[in-house]
Design a protein around this motif. Structure first.
Motif, PDB file in Angstrom:
ATOM      1  N   ASN A   1     -72.994  36.387   3.911  1.00  0.00           N
ATOM      2  CA  ASN A   1     -73.609  35.523   2.907  1.00  0.00           C
ATOM      3  C   ASN A   1     -73.942  36.256   1.616  1.00  0.00           C
ATOM      4  OD1 ASN A   1     -73.552  33.260   4.687  1.00  0.00           O
ATOM      5  ND2 ASN A   1     -75.261  34.204   5.781  1.00  0.00           N
TER       6      ASN A   1
ATOM      7  N   HIS B   1     -77.547  36.429   0.727  1.00  0.00           N
ATOM      8  CA  HIS B   1     -78.314  35.187   0.790  1.00  0.00           C
ATOM      9  C   HIS B   1     -78.649  34.897   2.248  1.00  0.00           C
ATOM     10  CE1 HIS B   1     -77.624  34.114  -3.418  1.00  0.00           C
ATOM     11  NE2 HIS B   1     -76.418  34.613  -3.240  1.00  0.00           N
TER      12      HIS B   1
ATOM     13  N   SER C   1     -81.546  33.341   5.104  1.00  0.00           N
ATOM     14  CA  SER C   1     -82.631  32.357   5.193  1.00  0.00           C
ATOM     15  C   SER C   1     -83.927  33.053   5.618  1.00  0.00           C
ATOM     16  CB  SER C   1     -82.268  31.276   6.212  1.00  0.00           C
ATOM     17  OG  SER C   1     -82.257  31.835   7.520  1.00  0.00           O
TER      18      SER C   1
END
Length: 182
Positions: free
Chosen positions: A125, A128, A130
């Protein structure tokens, strides 16, 4: 067929000669990757510096291997996977860890599996992640320091993995027995 020149000490640009001499002293040979990186002294120096810094991080030998090989496998690096398989053997990393990483199967150790999973999330990602992925990493016993150290390891691996893709660097003879294909 390689697409970028693999330099020797004699053919390398002036700024790379000393770095290749150090590589020869450290490794007993000049790895093909180092020979390719020697074409631009700054990238060879940067790679060697990042390697040193990452090996001096808070990660132990198993964790270093998890970060390196998770990234190598995700990037499908034909050169780095066999090289780091050999390095893991020299570091006395459990072969089950190495094989799980090479085969993309979950690790038996829950903490190491959390490290693999989070490293994969960062890599896939492009940073990025979560808040749930970050919290799961912390719940496994890791800290903000290790988040940043994964990024350090990833920086080293981007240099080597991408260079090997472009150069099609041949796997060095000592690592050929650990060849890997996706």
């Amino acid at each position: 067929m390689t697409t970028l020149k693999i330099h020797t000490i004699e053919s390398a640009p002036e700024g790379s000669k000393e770095l290749l001499e150090q590589s020869l002293k450290t490794n007993g040979m000049i790895p093909g990757l180092h020979g390719v990186l020697a074409g631009a002294p700054g990238i060879l120096e940067g790679y060697q510096t990042l390697h040193k810094l990452f090996t001096e991080s808070s990660f132990d030998k198993d964790e270093l291997t998890v970060v390196w090989q998770t990234i190598n496998v995700e990037h499908a690096c034909h050169y780095c996977i066999p090289a780091h398989t050999a390095i893991a053997g020299m570091m006395k990393v459990d072969e089950n860890i190495t094989e799980s990483l090479r085969n993309e199967t979950p690790l038996e150790n829950p903490k190491l599996e959390a490290l693999r999973t989070f490293t994969l999330a960062i890599t896939r990602n492009r940073g990025h992640v979560s808040s749930e992925e970050l919290q799961a990493f912390y719940a496994a016993g890791y800290t903000e320091r290790q988040v940043l150290e994964i990024i350090l390891g990833l920086s080293q691996k981007v240099i080597s993995n991408y260079t090997n893709h472009i150069a099609n660097t041949p796997v060095d003879a000592p690592f050929q027995k650990f060849a890997w294909t996706k």
